[in-house]
Scaffold this active site. Structure first.
Site, mmCIF file in Angstrom:
data_model
loop_
_atom_site.group_PDB
_atom_site.id
_atom_site.type_symbol
_atom_site.label_atom_id
_atom_site.label_comp_id
_atom_site.label_asym_id
_atom_site.label_seq_id
_atom_site.Cartn_x
_atom_site.Cartn_y
_atom_site.Cartn_z
ATOM 1 N N GLY A 174 0.817 -1.210 0.000
ATOM 2 C CA GLY A 174 0.000 0.000 0.000
ATOM 3 C C GLY A 174 0.844 1.250 0.000
ATOM 4 N N GLY B 208 0.511 5.538 0.935
ATOM 5 C CA GLY B 208 -0.304 6.578 1.555
ATOM 6 C C GLY B 208 0.226 7.952 1.229
ATOM 7 N N PHE C 291 2.094 9.920 3.012
ATOM 8 C CA PHE C 291 3.434 10.247 3.469
ATOM 9 C C PHE C 291 4.413 9.086 3.358
ATOM 10 C CE2 PHE C 291 0.790 13.245 6.015
ATOM 11 C CZ PHE C 291 1.236 14.403 5.398
ATOM 12 N N GLY C 292 4.035 8.006 2.721
ATOM 13 C CA GLY C 292 4.978 6.906 2.598
ATOM 14 C C GLY C 292 4.345 5.647 2.051
ATOM 15 N N VAL D 51 3.820 1.186 2.541
ATOM 16 C CA VAL D 51 3.716 0.112 3.523
ATOM 17 C C VAL D 51 4.165 -1.196 2.863
ATOM 18 C CG1 VAL D 51 2.218 -1.132 5.100
ATOM 19 C CG2 VAL D 51 1.784 1.289 4.653
ATOM 20 N N LYS E 143 5.635 0.595 7.781
ATOM 21 C CA LYS E 143 5.302 1.859 7.119
ATOM 22 C C LYS E 143 6.556 2.715 7.043
ATOM 23 C CE LYS E 143 2.281 5.905 7.474
ATOM 24 N NZ LYS E 143 1.193 6.551 8.259
ATOM 25 N N ASP F 106 -8.560 11.627 9.434
ATOM 26 C CA ASP F 106 -8.401 11.037 8.101
ATOM 27 C C ASP F 106 -9.072 9.672 8.013
ATOM 28 O OD1 ASP F 106 -7.623 11.020 5.464
ATOM 29 O OD2 ASP F 106 -5.604 10.273 5.843
#
Length: 961
Positions: free
Chosen positions: A651, A653, A655-656, A658, A676, A780
């Protein structure tokens, strides 16, 4: 010699079939042009190939003679683009159905050239512009459905020429102006649906002369006028009459009873006045909704009205609230339909006549407003069930006059204030349900006088202060639930004297002190939940505490056990052996350790002023992973993820990224974990990392993602590296489960799975909002941040945008003017610089729920120009919503339940009908919860605790059916 007539016929047939052959190619070209101009994200038109006969293409049906296209049926395929004018070349077309897609632009006026059209279905798209008046030339048209689009302008008067029209549906658009009186000429019209537009002016009475009408709905407009006195005589076939939320006035004519097939009457929110007419002949009536008008009455008129409903044995909903009704409410209300589900007469001037009422049960409806102060008239009442509604306000003290009351259920509402002490003077009360409200204050000591009380459920409120010692005298108690409140102080020492207790739930409060040893002697206890408090001391070792399945002590960090095995199983500390020794030795040890820690801290502080640290690791403990090493280095992560290989990426996101990592630790432990990795090239990534660490280090809940440790160091290139190591979730996130890329092979979340996931998420957010100090706002919430473990239990993740709310009213909270949430899930007030709030999380949760049960993302192309997922759903009635949701939710629930319940509900066919209705009822109730969480004004939204309670009630209803 060739016969002349034969020669002429041969020439005619040659030309005719040649024309058909040529026009067949025209049809093929028109279809291929359509495909070339349409976006097809799901590849639904893959069968439309030049190498195959167009009559075999998906959605295409041809005539047997000449292969002319007669129907184009492509609903619900996510197609988008403008409607090509080339469709007008399909001159033999009878049916056109492109509903529930994402087509935009204007309706092609060239469709008027298709003189053979019987059906046009373009509902639930993004079409704009006006209605082409040229469509009035389609004299064979029977169905015209443009509902749920963005159309504007007026209804063209030329539509009155559609002499064959049976169904005209224009609901949920932006149409305006007056409704043409010429529509009254449509003598074959049976279905007219023009609700939720901006029509104004006088409603044309000519429409009431269409004797073929079966369904008439003009709700949510600005229409005016009166109902003709004799309109009921001219509508012998009418079954549904929806005129609510307009400006109709005058009296309701007595002739309404002549429309004897009427099933659904909704005249609410208008200006009707005068008396309510009798409804003598309406044997099929199921809904009669007359609320929010200016209707009046007397005692004798009330008697006539209720007596007239004696033959309406199918009546389910009767709403005459918010009128000017006066006089006595007749005792004949007791003779209303046995199928009655909702009966509301609130906010009138009615009196008397209920003195002999013994049982009032109206739970699990949608009744709202304050509960009237009518308890003083119900002196013979022994059962009062008003739970699982939307009642608000306080509980009136007059309830103490219901001396015979044995069962009181006001749970799952929105009641506030304190619990009246008069309730605890009802000595015969055996069951008290007040859970799922917003009740405050303390539990009165008077509770100890309730010797007959067997069940008390006051969980999910805001009750505080100490649990009164007097509760020990409620010797008949079997079920005592007080969870998720704000009770503090210690648990009453002799609570174990309640020898009949089977369930005791005091979880998620602020209780302190030891666990009373008296609990050891409870013989019948099946469930003891003391989790998420601040209890301390030794866990008792005898009685129920020998069976780990009967109690839950999680979230009490100061508890300890003398047994090493029990300490590991319970996730608590190991006590110093012996109580007396512990009392003496433990303070000494703590003092020594404290002094050493202070000395080391001072040395460390001095050292850090001399030299900067280059590597720092912050450990975030998590009870289920105590056996794993907490010190995980960059090298460990690099090896576990195979140098961050693409096949281990699970995955990405904001900011980074996973990754899935398989860790082999030096102690022999092997664990599959999620990592993460922060993208530190982004300016706010480091801040997000710090916020997430700060948020997660002191919180722990079964529905929050469990973080093992964090890593903050340098990689092998000397670059800064930050990562979080978390529990791995084998079933991915919620987003990929409700929007699988491959519908055929992807797993399907059932109705009950989705409901349970919604409850899991609500529980996690409830914990953040009400059980954390200070409260935490996630900021979020969205499906991608809800992870699913091997049991499909949901865990909320990604706290990179979380906010801590100050409990000091004078302290300013951070503005969300620069808040980075996810488009579609951000509360509307955040767009205007509103402060981060629990109400903002509730809005995001509501959108998440609507997405789960409709299958539509809030960022879908159909939601634009002010139309949101919430507004779209709220504009529909219950039946329209059920058509919009994924039908598999209902079919799957029906299939999985009917076989095991056939004996309870009759034959297989009857069982299918029963479970279909249950599933539909469940979905409708869940949608209502979602809408109540997404109100535009923050103050109008439910709290997450209210939403959680409602969802649990819905699931309970499904499981106990």
């Amino acid at each position: 010699m060739i016969n002349a007539p034969f020669l002429f016929l041969s020439c005619f047939l040659f030309r005719h079939f040649h024309a058909i052959s040529c026009n067949t190619n025209t049809d093929r070209d028109a279809l291929f042009s359509f495909k070339s101009q349409v976006s097809d994200p799901t590849n639904s038109l893959s069968s439309w190939s030049l190498h195959s006969n167009h009559c075999t293409w998906k959605g295409v049906t041809c005539s047997k003679l000449g292969n002319r296209v007669q129907s184009l049926i492509l609903p619900g395929l996510s197609l988008s683009g403008k409607l090509p004018p080339h469709l007008s070349n399909l001159t033999y077309l009878h049916s056109l159905d492109l509903s529930n897609n994402s087509f935009h632009g204007q309706i092609p006026k060239d469709l008027a050239h298709l003189s053979l059209l019987n059906v046009i279905q373009l509902s639930s798209n993004n079409l704009s512009g006006t209605l082409p008046p040229q469509l009035g030339h389609l004299h064979r048209l029977q169905v015209l459905d443009f509902s749920v689009n963005n159309l504007t302008g007026q209804i063209p008067p030329s539509f009155a020429n559609l002499s064959s029209l049976e169904n005209l549906s224009l609901a949920t658009n932006g149409l305006e102006g007056e409704i043409p009186s010429e529509l009254g000429n449509l003598r074959n019209l049976s279905f007219l649906q023009i609700s939720a537009n901006n029509f104004s002016g006088q409603f044309p009475t000519s429409i009431f002369n269409i004797s073929s009408l079966v369904f008439l709905s003009v709700t949510k407009n600005n229409l005016e006028g009166k109902l003709p006195q004799n309109f009921g005589h001219f509508l012998p076939n009418l079954k549904n009459l929806h005129l609510a939320s307009n400006r109709f006035e005058g009296i309701i004519p007595n002739s309404i009873s002549n429309a004897s097939h009427l099933q659904y009457i909704d005249l609410a929110h208008n200006k009707f006045h005068g008396s309510i007419p009798p409804f003598n002949n309406l044997k099929n009536l199921t809904h009669l909704i007359l609320g929010n008008n200016f209707l009046s009455s007397t005692t004798s008129l009330n008697f006539q009205f209720f007596y007239s409903l004696r033959n309406s044995t199918q009546l389910q909903i009767l709403m005459i609230n918010d009128n000017h009704l006066a006089g006595d409410l007749p005792s004949s209300v007791a003779n209303l339909s046995g199928n009655l589900q909702q009966f509301c007469v609130a906010n009138n001037f009615l009196t008397g006549a209920l003195h002999d009422l013994q049982k009032l049960v109206i739970y699990s409806n949608r009744l709202s407003g304050e509960i009237p102060d009518f308890f003083g008239n119900l002196t013979n009442l022994y059962t009062l069930g008003m739970g699982n509604n939307q009642f608000s306000g306080r509980i009136h003290r007059s309830i103490g006059q219901c001396k015979r009351l044995t069962i009181l259920d006001l749970g799952m509402n929105r009641l506030g204030g304190t619990i009246p002490k008069e309730i605890f003077q009802l000595s015969g009360l055996t069951s008290l349900y007040l859970a799922g409200n917003s009740l405050q204050g303390s539990l009165p000591p008077k509770v100890g006088t309730m010797k007959q009380l067997e069940t008390m459920d006051i969980s999910d409120n805001q009750l505080s202060e100490n649990i009164p010692m007097e509760i020990e005298h409620c010797f008949s108690l079997k079920w005592l639930m007080m969870a998720r409140n704000k009770f503090n102080g210690s648990i009453p020492t002799n609570i174990g004297n309640l020898a009949s207790l089977e369930t005791l739930d005091l979880s998620s409060n602020s209780l302190t002190g030891p666990i009373p040893e008296s609990l050891e002697k409870l013989e019948y206890i099946q469930k003891l939940n003391l989790s998420f408090n601040h209890l301390e001391g030794e866990v008792p070792m005898e009685g129920l505490f020998t069976n780990l399945t009967k109690f839950d002590l999680r979230g009490n960090n100061q508890l300890c056990s003398l047994s090493k095995e029990n300490a590991q199983n319970l996730g608590v500390l190991l006590c110093v052996a012996g109580k007396n020794k512990r009392k003496i030795v433990l303070p000494t040890i703590l003092a020594v350790v404290g002094a050493i820690a202070l000395f080391i801290s001072m040395v460390f502080l001095f050292w850090t002023m001399k030299k900067k640290r280059k590597e720092r690791k912050t450990s975030l403990s998590s009870a289920p992973f105590r056996g794993l090493p907490q010190n995980i280095k960059y090298g460990d992560i690099r090896i576990a993820t195979d140098n961050f290989a693409a096949e281990n990426l699970i995955g990405k996101g904001g900011f980074g990224s996973v990754y899935k990592g398989v860790f082999n630790f030096s102690n022999g432990e092997t664990a599959t974990l999620a990592v993460k990795v922060l993208d530190l090239q982004q300016s706010k990534a480091s801040k997000s990392f710090n916020v997430e660490c700060e948020a997660l280090k002191n919180i722990r809940h079964r529905n929050l993602v469990k973080v093992i440790t964090s890593c903050s160091s340098l990689d092998y290139n000397g670059e800064e590296f930050k990562a979080l190591v978390m529990q791995f979730m084998p079933n991915g996130n919620l987003d990929v489960n409700i929007h699988p890329e491959d519908e055929e092979s992807g797993s399907f979340l059932t109705l009950m799975q989705r409901l349970s996931i919604a409850i899991d998420v609500a529980s996690a957010v409830d914990y953040l909002h009400h059980d954390c100090n200070p409260p935490i706002v996630h900021c979020d919430l969205k499906p991608a941040n809800v992870l699913l473990d091997e049991n499909m239990t949901a865990h909320v993740a990604d706290f990179g945008l979380a906010k801590f709310l100050s409990q000091n009213a004078s302290e300013k909270r951070s503005s969300t003017l620069g808040l980075e949430g996810s488009i579609g899930y951000i509360a509307p007030e955040y767009g205007f610089g509103g402060k981060a709030s629990t109400e903002g999380d509730v809005y995001s949760f509501g959108i998440l729920m609507l997405e789960m049960f409709t299958g539509k993302r809030p960022t879908d192309k159909m939601f634009k120009e002010g139309l949101s997922l919430s507004k779209f759903v709220s504009a529909m009635d219950e039946n329209e919503v059920l058509m919009f949701v994924d039908g598999r939710l209902i079919d799957d629930h029906e299939y999985s339940t009917q076989s095991s319940n056939t004996d309870d509900h009759g034959s297989g066919f009857e069982s299918k009908t029963y479970w279909t209705l249950k599933a539909e009822e469940c979905i409708a109730d869940v949608i209502i919860v979602g809408l109540c969480c997404t109100a535009d004004q923050p103050k109008e939204r439910w709290s997450i605790r209210e939403a959680s309670s409602k969802l649990r009630a819905i699931r309970h209803s499904m499981l106990t059916s």
